[in-house]
Design a protein around this motif. Sequence first.
Motif, PDB file in Angstrom:
ATOM      1  N   PRO A 312      10.129 -21.912   1.262  1.00 52.78           N
ATOM      2  CA  PRO A 312       9.869 -23.197   0.609  1.00 52.78           C
ATOM      3  C   PRO A 312      11.191 -23.894   0.250  1.00 52.78           C
ATOM      4  N   LYS A 314      13.317 -26.192   2.025  1.00 55.47           N
ATOM      5  CA  LYS A 314      13.886 -27.353   2.742  1.00 55.47           C
ATOM      6  C   LYS A 314      14.420 -28.409   1.764  1.00 55.47           C
ATOM      7  N   GLU A 315      13.718 -28.574   0.635  1.00 59.18           N
ATOM      8  CA  GLU A 315      14.223 -29.531  -0.363  1.00 59.18           C
ATOM      9  C   GLU A 315      15.433 -28.953  -1.105  1.00 59.18           C
ATOM     10  N   GLY A 388      -0.385 -31.430   2.665  1.00 61.94           N
ATOM     11  CA  GLY A 388       0.794 -30.754   2.121  1.00 61.94           C
ATOM     12  C   GLY A 388       1.833 -31.786   1.740  1.00 61.94           C
ATOM     13  N   GLY A 390       5.248 -30.580   0.857  1.00 61.68           N
ATOM     14  CA  GLY A 390       6.509 -29.843   0.751  1.00 61.68           C
ATOM     15  C   GLY A 390       7.534 -30.346   1.759  1.00 61.68           C
ATOM     16  N   GLY A 391       8.442 -29.450   2.138  1.00 60.37           N
ATOM     17  CA  GLY A 391       9.541 -29.829   3.014  1.00 60.37           C
ATOM     18  C   GLY A 391       9.103 -30.306   4.381  1.00 60.37           C
ATOM     19  N   VAL A 392       8.197 -29.583   5.019  1.00 59.13           N
ATOM     20  CA  VAL A 392       7.761 -29.999   6.361  1.00 59.13           C
ATOM     21  C   VAL A 392       6.957 -31.300   6.265  1.00 59.13           C
ATOM     22  N   ALA A 393       6.102 -31.414   5.233  1.00 60.81           N
ATOM     23  CA  ALA A 393       5.301 -32.633   5.067  1.00 60.81           C
ATOM     24  C   ALA A 393       6.208 -33.862   4.955  1.00 60.81           C
ATOM     25  N   THR A 469       0.836 -27.226   5.297  1.00 56.76           N
ATOM     26  CA  THR A 469       0.801 -26.168   4.278  1.00 56.76           C
ATOM     27  C   THR A 469       0.858 -24.830   5.010  1.00 56.76           C
ATOM     28  N   MET A 473      -1.365 -19.214   7.839  1.00 52.16           N
ATOM     29  CA  MET A 473      -0.185 -18.491   8.335  1.00 52.16           C
ATOM     30  C   MET A 473      -0.305 -16.997   8.028  1.00 52.16           C
ATOM     31  N   ASP A 478      -2.816 -17.704   2.285  1.00 51.50           N
ATOM     32  CA  ASP A 478      -4.234 -17.804   2.657  1.00 51.50           C
ATOM     33  C   ASP A 478      -4.363 -17.716   4.183  1.00 51.50           C
ATOM     34  N   TYR A 501       2.782 -21.676  13.088  1.00 52.62           N
ATOM     35  CA  TYR A 501       2.828 -21.157  14.461  1.00 52.62           C
ATOM     36  C   TYR A 501       2.658 -19.644  14.566  1.00 52.62           C
ATOM     37  N   MET A 525       5.971 -27.732  18.251  1.00 49.28           N
ATOM     38  CA  MET A 525       6.946 -28.297  17.308  1.00 49.28           C
ATOM     39  C   MET A 525       8.073 -27.297  17.051  1.00 49.28           C
ATOM     40  N   GLN A 529      11.989 -28.234  17.589  1.00 48.40           N
ATOM     41  CA  GLN A 529      12.954 -28.303  16.479  1.00 48.40           C
ATOM     42  C   GLN A 529      14.022 -27.229  16.630  1.00 48.40           C
TER      43      GLN A 529
HETATM   44  P1  NAP Z   1       6.913 -25.871   1.129  1.00 46.79           P
HETATM   45  O1  NAP Z   1       8.033 -26.806   0.957  1.00 46.79           O
HETATM   46  O2  NAP Z   1       6.817 -24.679   0.255  1.00 46.79           O
HETATM   47  O3  NAP Z   1       5.552 -26.694   0.949  1.00 46.79           O
HETATM   48  C1  NAP Z   1       4.316 -26.047   1.023  1.00 46.79           C
HETATM   49  C2  NAP Z   1       3.180 -27.045   0.837  1.00 46.79           C
HETATM   50  O4  NAP Z   1       1.969 -26.344   1.064  1.00 46.79           O
HETATM   51  C3  NAP Z   1       3.112 -27.625  -0.548  1.00 46.79           C
HETATM   52  O5  NAP Z   1       2.619 -28.935  -0.444  1.00 46.79           O
HETATM   53  C4  NAP Z   1       2.099 -26.722  -1.253  1.00 46.79           C
HETATM   54  O6  NAP Z   1       1.332 -27.367  -2.261  1.00 46.79           O
HETATM   55  C5  NAP Z   1       1.152 -26.425  -0.108  1.00 46.79           C
HETATM   56  N1  NAP Z   1       0.471 -25.144  -0.264  1.00 46.79           N
HETATM   57  C6  NAP Z   1       1.053 -23.930  -0.417  1.00 46.79           C
HETATM   58  N2  NAP Z   1       0.109 -22.982  -0.496  1.00 46.79           N
HETATM   59  C7  NAP Z   1      -1.086 -23.604  -0.422  1.00 46.79           C
HETATM   60  C8  NAP Z   1      -2.433 -23.159  -0.464  1.00 46.79           C
HETATM   61  N3  NAP Z   1      -2.732 -21.874  -0.591  1.00 46.79           N
HETATM   62  N4  NAP Z   1      -3.417 -24.086  -0.357  1.00 46.79           N
HETATM   63  C9  NAP Z   1      -3.114 -25.393  -0.220  1.00 46.79           C
HETATM   64  N5  NAP Z   1      -1.858 -25.888  -0.188  1.00 46.79           N
HETATM   65  C10 NAP Z   1      -0.856 -24.991  -0.272  1.00 46.79           C
HETATM   66  O7  NAP Z   1       6.833 -25.310   2.645  1.00 46.79           O
HETATM   67  P2  NAP Z   1       7.296 -26.037   3.999  1.00 46.79           P
HETATM   68  O8  NAP Z   1       8.704 -25.694   4.276  1.00 46.79           O
HETATM   69  O9  NAP Z   1       6.861 -27.459   3.924  1.00 46.79           O
HETATM   70  O10 NAP Z   1       6.435 -25.234   5.089  1.00 46.79           O
HETATM   71  C11 NAP Z   1       5.030 -25.446   5.226  1.00 46.79           C
HETATM   72  C12 NAP Z   1       4.536 -24.832   6.526  1.00 46.79           C
HETATM   73  O11 NAP Z   1       5.158 -25.437   7.655  1.00 46.79           O
HETATM   74  C13 NAP Z   1       4.868 -23.338   6.662  1.00 46.79           C
HETATM   75  O12 NAP Z   1       3.666 -22.626   6.692  1.00 46.79           O
HETATM   76  C14 NAP Z   1       5.582 -23.159   7.960  1.00 46.79           C
HETATM   77  O13 NAP Z   1       4.997 -22.131   8.746  1.00 46.79           O
HETATM   78  C15 NAP Z   1       5.356 -24.464   8.674  1.00 46.79           C
HETATM   79  N6  NAP Z   1       6.546 -24.824   9.477  1.00 46.79           N
HETATM   80  C16 NAP Z   1       6.414 -25.048  10.802  1.00 46.79           C
HETATM   81  C17 NAP Z   1       7.505 -25.402  11.563  1.00 46.79           C
HETATM   82  C18 NAP Z   1       7.367 -25.609  13.037  1.00 46.79           C
HETATM   83  O14 NAP Z   1       8.368 -25.868  13.668  1.00 46.79           O
HETATM   84  N7  NAP Z   1       6.207 -25.534  13.599  1.00 46.79           N
HETATM   85  C19 NAP Z   1       8.750 -25.550  10.974  1.00 46.79           C
HETATM   86  C20 NAP Z   1       8.855 -25.301   9.627  1.00 46.79           C
HETATM   87  C21 NAP Z   1       7.752 -24.955   8.870  1.00 46.79           C
HETATM   88  P3  NAP Z   1       1.880 -27.561  -3.777  1.00 46.79           P
HETATM   89  O15 NAP Z   1       2.845 -28.709  -3.737  1.00 46.79           O
HETATM   90  O16 NAP Z   1       0.649 -27.863  -4.555  1.00 46.79           O
HETATM   91  O17 NAP Z   1       2.531 -26.268  -4.150  1.00 46.79           O
END
Ligand code: NAP
Length: 541
Positions: A312, A314-315, A388, A390-393, A469, A473, A478, A501, A525, A529
């Motif tokens: 978590p 990225k920020e 979502g 977070g960082g990816v969103a 989110t 995963m 979850d 993924y 993706m 990336q």
């Molecule tokens: P992050 O910054 O921690 O953000 C996570 C987000 O998911 C937050 O909005 C969080 O909500 C929400 N969340 C966490 N657990 C949840 C749950 N049980 N139910 C509902 N919402 C939930 O993480 P991130 O870096 O954005 O990564 C998110 C996902 O992106 C990861 O699973 C990762 O596998 C995927 N990803 C994919 C790639 C790719 O290239 N394909 C690259 C990077 C990441 P709150 O704000 O309420 O806590």
Amino acid sequence: MSLICCPISVEGAAEIPLALERAARARVLGARMVEWRCDGLASRESADAAAAIARLVRESPLPSIVTVRSADEGGTASLAESERLALLARVAKAADAPRMIDVEHAAIAAELPRALLAAAVAPRDEDAAPKIVASAHDFTGRPVDLLRRAAAMQDDPLVSVVKLAWMARSIRDNLEAFDLLATRTKPMIALLMGEFGLMSRVLAPKFGGFLTFASDAEGTGTAPGQPTARELRDLYRFGAIGPATRVFGVVGWPVGHSRSPAFHNARFAEAGYDGVYLPLPVPAEWEHFKASLGALVDHERLDFAGASVTIPHKEHLVRFVRERGGELDADAAWLGAANTLVVHPHGTPDGQRLVATNTDMPAAVEVLAAALATRGRALKGARIAVIGAGGVARAVAGGLALAGATVVVFNREHARAASLAEQLTGREVVLADGSAHRTKVVAGAAATSDPRGEDALACGCFHAFVNCTPVGMAGGPDPTGSPLPDEVHLDDSVVVMDTVYTPRETPLIREARARGAVTVDGEAMFERQAALQSALFLARW
Ligand code: NAP
């Protein structure tokens, strides 16, 4: 050059043929030593243990270390201490003596066992006498007297190789093992146990560690966190690691699921680049991120050259680079999230230069645009739900908004979606067709609102949904869940994209496909990336 040594536990004489076969396989995997862990053998075959051990040593396809570990230091030997040490002395004196015997340094502090072992390893005419590896283990954390202990072991004339192993509590602990190796006065093994300790095991050749332990097959390790010999050879290219090797890694929590080590190590191999890429687990809080990344970047001999940063953090990466006076590219600064750090060692007159970038954004935009195009739709004018905040969103929402889409962000904590929307709305851009545009990101309705309301996920007004989110995963919070409620209508005009993924087919992708939607899994993706990131890592070369 550091050796790979496979520890093989032998519980009884009947297991010897199988153990020898395992050692032969370990040799094919690149092991150059075997550690016969005879705790069980010595306890069960007490009458014939010395003869059984001599057979192991004689028929071993690799030079041997013999260990009969006491329970005090993590072993299972149940012999009385005097019997255990007498057995080791017999093993050392035998005609088929091993190259080395491992004995706990605490055990040879007393006069009697010390004299016994000194006699057993005394120089002799025929074959070379075995050498003593003196070991010390702490399975709870860093020993308080680590430095004093290391000095005492090195000063001891009976000791040929010093082995120190302790449980890592963070990836920072590896750096102390590297510092110990750098100041060694004798051959030394300094390894950390547990999930935070992998770095010390893989980077042993960079810092001149005498050997690293690796299991001959998954699930056969003798200490927590031990990699397999196959992983060391094929994934981390252990044989190619040397003092000048640059170190990269993926920083995340959890990080075990990440495909980044496989991806980037393969790119380094293809390019002939002297680099190695590791998983770097860093707990979720900002303080952990700041302390861990700061220690890696600041370490003088680590040659830490860059990182992928994932959930978590990225920020956190943006905040870290700002605090350190580094550079953020314009998109990462606007998004408030970055996934790539490159460290230029002599980038400024004062020293290194840190540069953070976001490669998630162009990757997500590219793959989603391609999927919408299969339905004759452009991003410009599309209405897209991002789940979502977070960082990816941030990267996904910002990138889609810059391309002309209207983005609606849904998050379980509504305030975070609202703040993201406010921050990413209103940037003026010129679209690819030359038209002027202001980015538009809005917060979707809170989960407590009317589920079919105008801004709800189930409004029937979205051309695409993107899960950002970790729901679905493997190893995440979850793994069997789906972020899309059943009431959301899907058909073949709607695109559903998952950024998760691992696994490739998440519950979301499976359900969306079953309900007729066009699906895009996280792999596309990820590959994009990671390729952009690899180009940044290698450009630094
Ligand atoms: P992050 O910054 O921690 O953000 C996570 C987000 O998911 C937050 O909005 C969080 O909500 C929400 N969340 C966490 N657990 C949840 C749950 N049980 N139910 C509902 N919402 C939930 O993480 P991130 O870096 O954005 O990564 C998110 C996902 O992106 C990861 O699973 C990762 O596998 C995927 N990803 C994919 C790639 C790719 O290239 N394909 C690259 C990077 C990441 P709150 O704000 O309420 O806590």
